[in-house]
Design an enzyme around this catalytic site. Structure first.
Site, PDB file in Angstrom:
ATOM      1  N   ASP A  81      11.214 -39.900 -90.954  1.00 47.94           N
ATOM      2  CA  ASP A  81      12.169 -39.900 -92.057  1.00 47.94           C
ATOM      3  C   ASP A  81      13.501 -39.285 -91.630  1.00 47.94           C
ATOM      4  O   ASP A  81      13.615 -38.074 -91.501  1.00 47.94           O
ATOM      5  CB  ASP A  81      11.552 -39.098 -93.205  1.00 47.94           C
ATOM      6  CG  ASP A  81      12.463 -38.989 -94.411  1.00 47.94           C
ATOM      7  OD1 ASP A  81      13.452 -39.741 -94.489  1.00 47.94           O
ATOM      8  OD2 ASP A  81      12.174 -38.138 -95.279  1.00 47.94           O
ATOM      9  N   ASP A 267      18.798 -43.198 -94.507  1.00 39.55           N
ATOM     10  CA  ASP A 267      17.528 -42.515 -94.734  1.00 39.55           C
ATOM     11  C   ASP A 267      16.369 -43.486 -94.571  1.00 39.55           C
ATOM     12  O   ASP A 267      16.189 -44.389 -95.377  1.00 39.55           O
ATOM     13  CB  ASP A 267      17.549 -41.951 -96.156  1.00 39.55           C
ATOM     14  CG  ASP A 267      16.258 -41.251 -96.513  1.00 39.55           C
ATOM     15  OD1 ASP A 267      15.327 -41.229 -95.689  1.00 39.55           O
ATOM     16  OD2 ASP A 267      16.181 -40.726 -97.625  1.00 39.55           O
TER      17      ASP A 267
END
Ligand SMILES: *[C@@H]1O[C@H](CO)[C@@H](O)[C@H](O)[C@H]1NC(C)=O
Ligand SMILES: *[C@@H]1O[C@H](CO)[C@@H](O)[C@H](O)[C@H]1NC(C)=O
Ligand SMILES: *[C@@H]1O[C@H](CO)[C@@H](O)[C@H](O)[C@H]1NC(C)=O
Length: 403
Positions: A81, A267
């Site tokens: 992530d 992201d």
């Protein structure tokens, strides 16, 4: 809710485990650590590549892969992530994590309990799967243990065991989240200390293409043609991967709203693409007036599914390369639809959701520029399926090459 599963910004997680260990592979590096002086006998670690699996629910949502934790190693699958900086995964302390593989700290001789507990609430799910109250909340307990990725091992790495998670996480096919923010932390910092170059690269592909991968410490030059174009992240971006964009264009046109400067956050840990309402409206106005807010799920937009496939919806996002020249990253029309709304299957949801500012409830602070509400938050799916990307921590830049 529709097809998309929202994860979050700054951390978070879920669970599951597993894992086949990826075969370490040597990759041609674009940037190498300078040869150490004779007095410094340290050898650089070679980069490794780990395969990624696609979490697919009608559309590609997220890509996840395997790490191991503990001694002997236990398999844990995580989303890598770029929007968070810590490692958290389901543990046997979590009674509500039964859908995921749970790490058992009692079976690891190297696990050290940190004893701190905390909760995180995720707030970037607006519209796709609206986050209300504590819908997306994790309770965590700190610790350290050995963490290995692709055969490279970092001892005494900070981590969090998930001790409780809300039901929204049950659907995840992975056990946790490995933060890969713009400052090396956790196992990555440990490997960099051992001499691994401080960068990683992502090749995330549509499910039908497969072979998605993460290369840690290098660049897999077999996965793209042409040169990489690099852009620097802003000096005040903190550990957030973001780039300033001077303008957006839709189908070759722009407007005064779209010409505003904005920071775009990249992201990989969320399936959302978020823009302030005014920006989302301006983009959709250039695609079709038939795209309208889908009021049943605030923040989302939709259009009759039988209209969507013929709509031109090319979104060019301009950035500035390190040499000062402008370049576009382009989202093709094929990304416009993310599939039908579950409760209204003749209406297809469109790519971008409206979101006017992030407010994290769970105790972690957000970068200042996020609080302004004038920024945009991008899930990697729509854009990065079309580019190989290099996340260069040491040089604070992101590189792109078309695939
Ligand atoms: C993770 O490991 C499991 C076996 O433990 C394997 O079945 C799975 O394919 C691996 N996932 C990836 C993305 O490599
Ligand atoms: C972890 O995954 C590897 C590779 O798939 C497998 O060989 C190993 O048995 C797994 N370990 C556990 C404890 O499941
Ligand atoms: C980016 O795309 C816009 C719209 O198509 C175009 O006007 C502009 O010239 C492009 N910029 C570059 C650097 O290619």
């Amino acid at each position: 809710m529709l097809h998309l599963f929202a994860l979050c910004l700054l951390v978070s997680t879920n669970d599951v485990l597993v894992s086949a260990q990826a075969v370490p592979q040597t990759i041609q590096l674009q940037s190498r650590i300078a040869p150490a002086a004779a007095t410094l006998r340290r050898r650089a670690l070679n980069p490794v590549t780990v395969p990624l699996a696609d979490f697919f629910l009608g559309t590609d949502l997220q890509w996840f892969g395997n790490i191991t934790v503990g001694t002997p190693p236990q398999n844990v699958s995580v989303v890598f992530d770029t929007g968070s900086s810590t490692l958290e995964f389901a543990s046997t302390l979590c009674a509500t994590c039964s859908n995921q593989v749970q790490f058992d700290s009692k079976k690891s001789s190297t696990f050290v309990d940190g004893g701190d507990t905390s909760t995180i609430t995720f707030s970037t799910g607006v519209g796709v799967d609206p986050v209300v109250g504590d819908n997306y909340q994790l309770t965590l307990r700190s610790g350290t243990d050995t963490v290995a990725v692709g055969g490279l091992s970092a001892p005494a790495t900070d981590l969090f065991l998930i001790t409780k998670q809300t039901a929204k996480f049950d659907i995840n096919p992975f056990s946790g989240i490995q933060g890969m923010s713009a400052r090396a932390q956790g196992f990555f910092a440990g490997l960099v200390q051992q001499g691994l170059p401080s960068l990683f690269s992502l090749y995330v592909t549509p499910k039908a293409v497969g072979n998605a991968e993460l290369t840690i410490g290098g660049i897999d030059t077999t996965k793209f043609k042409g040169a990489l174009t690099y852009a620097s992240i802003p000096a005040d971006a903190g550990d957030t991967w973001s780039l300033e964009s001077p303008q957006l264009s839709v189908n070759g046109k722009t407007t005064s709203v779209l010409k505003a400067k904005r920071n775009i956050i990249f992201d990989s840990g969320t399936s959302n693409v978020l823009f302030p309402t005014a920006t989302a409206n301006a983009i959709y106005a250039l695609i079709s007036e038939k795209i309208t807010p889908h009021t049943a799920e605030p923040g989302t937009y939709g259009i009759a599914c039988d209209l969507i496939s013929t709509l031109p919806a090319v979104i060019d996002i301009e950035f500035t390369a390190q040499d000062g020249s402008p370049f576009n990253l382009t989202i093709p029309s094929s990304e416009l639809s993310v599939g039908p709304f579950t409760a209204d299957p003749t209406v297809c949801q469109t790519l971008i959701n409206a979101f006017d500012g992030l407010s994290l409830v769970g105790g972690r602070s957000e970068p200042d520029f996020l609080a302004s509400g004038s920024d945009s938050y991008w899930h990697i799916r729509s854009l990065f399926k079309h580019y190989y990307s290099v996340w260069d921590v040491s040089k604070q830049r992101i590189g792109f090459a078309a695939v």
